[in-house]
Write an enzyme that holds these catalytic residues in place. Structure first.
Site, PDB file in Angstrom:
ATOM      1  N   ASP A  17      -6.614  -1.768  -1.330  1.00  7.63           N
ATOM      2  CA  ASP A  17      -5.754  -1.013  -2.234  1.00  7.63           C
ATOM      3  C   ASP A  17      -4.571  -1.858  -2.679  1.00  7.63           C
ATOM      4  OD1 ASP A  17      -4.523   0.952  -3.698  1.00  7.63           O
ATOM      5  OD2 ASP A  17      -3.762   2.054  -1.961  1.00  7.63           O
ATOM      6  N   ASP A 219      -4.306  -1.130  -9.893  1.00 14.18           N
ATOM      7  CA  ASP A 219      -4.531  -0.317  -8.693  1.00 14.18           C
ATOM      8  C   ASP A 219      -6.023  -0.192  -8.409  1.00 14.18           C
ATOM      9  OD1 ASP A 219      -4.449   1.429  -6.598  1.00 14.18           O
ATOM     10  OD2 ASP A 219      -3.544   3.091  -7.705  1.00 14.18           O
TER      11      ASP A 219
END
Length: 357
Positions: A17, A219
């Protein structure tokens, strides 16, 4: 991403992430969005590890529609093909979660801006495993069988067999100090300066004007890219998309076999990443969705998600506060890694041109 933790080692898998900085494990599979997938990611048993140490500190974290709360532990983790040991790594162990079906390995900025303790990337540098806090990422295409490559992350280096041409440096913007003041944390935000598409057999249509600039957060934890509603509506019309009551655009899955693309421009056209329909249309097996969805009105939630990331080779450079971009084009399975040194900026700019054409 495969991950080993504890003594003896316990094998689990985490989702990389770029939008967060922490390592969190053991989501509750009963409340997960995909319970069967959750079971396959493995489980970390703190009591089975002789090097596990409870810190007596509570945490709570929100990830879009997902949420996790629990307690912090220190333990030894092992990363990469060489199983590099990182003793006293901070790991959040879940006590209650919802929606999340896998643990999170956050690789955003750490001690330099966001955390009071060293993150995984910080520890790799501190222990001398890599020279600089830089990593490169290829998510790999969803594809239609032509480029169905698996993704990978390289800490402290790049793989020149995975991209075409030069790496373009894009300044992290807003700069980290301004981000800290505005958002209370620092992430990989860069300016998108053009956006458009080309339908099969047709010329490209640019939807933005010459002055367009939109700060976008890269992201990997986001399936979709999120942009202004008017730009999304224009792309949706070109894709003959339809919208549901929740405002989500859906498309015909057959579009994935067509040869059109969606273009994302940076640095006023110095770097343009073209995303094929096969990567941009998100396939959920029984239905397909448009890869770009409208951002929340009135909130700076513009995101470059995996519907963009799959088409790019990306180097995340915390040393120079830059993101280096090239068109993702894997041409060899060779793991010929170029390690980066303290002169990483010069190396990325002058020496590490991609070998695929």
């Amino acid at each position: 991403m495969d991950f080993e933790i504890g003594t003896p080692k316990q094998r689990i898998s985490l989702i990389l992430d770029t939008g967060s900085s922490t390592t969190l494990v053991d989501p509750d599979c009963v409340r997960a969005a995909d319970a069967s997938a959750c079971q396959k990611y493995g489980h970390y048993n703190t009591t089975a590890s002789s090097t596990s140490h409870a810190l007596g500190i509570y945490f709570a974290a929100q990830f879009g529609t997902g949420y996790m709360e629990g307690s912090w532990y220190n333990d030894t983790v092992y990363v990469g093909q060489d199983k590099l040991p990182l003793p006293h790594s901070r790991v959040g162990v879940n006590t209650w979660s919802t929606y999340l079906w896998a643990g999170i390995l956050g690789v955003s900025y750490g001690m330099s801006w966001n955390t009071a303790y060293p993150t995984l990337l910080d520890l790799l540098v501190q222990l001398g495993h890599i020279a600089v806090p830089i990593f490169s990422l290829e998510v790999g295409t969803r594809g239609d069988g032509r480029l169905n490559q698996s993704g990978s992350v390289i800490f402290g280096g790049v793989n020149r067999w995975k991209y075409r041409g030069y790496l373009e440096p894009i300044e992290v913007w807003p700069n980290p100090s301004d981000q800290k003041e505005q958002f209370q944390q620092v992430g990989y935000w860069i300016n998108l300066t053009s956006f458009g598409f080309a339908r099969p057999g047709e010329s490209e249509v640019t939807l933005t004007n010459a002055d367009f600039a939109r700060p976008m957060l890269i992201d990997t934890g986001s399936t979709f890219t999120y942009l202004d509603a008017d730009l999304v509506a224009a792309v949706a019309k070109a894709f003959n998309a339809w919208i549901d009551e929740g405002g989500v655009y859906y498309v015909n899955c057959e579009l994935r076999s067509e040869d059109g693309y969606v273009s994302f421009g940076f640095n006023r056209g110095n770097m343009v990443i073209n995303v094929s329909y096969s990567d941009f249309v998100v396939n959920f097996d029984t239905y397909c969705a448009l890869g770009v969805q409208p951002a929340d009105l009135g909130v700076a939630t513009w995101v470059l998600g995996n519907s963009f990331i799959r088409a790019a080779y990306i180097v995340f450079d915390q040393t120079n506060d830059a993101i280096w971009l090239a068109q993702y084009m894997p041409c060899d399975n060779d793991d010929d890694i170029s390690d980066l040194t303290l002169n990483a900026g010069e190396e990325l700019w002058l020496d590490l041109t991609g070998l695929c054409w």
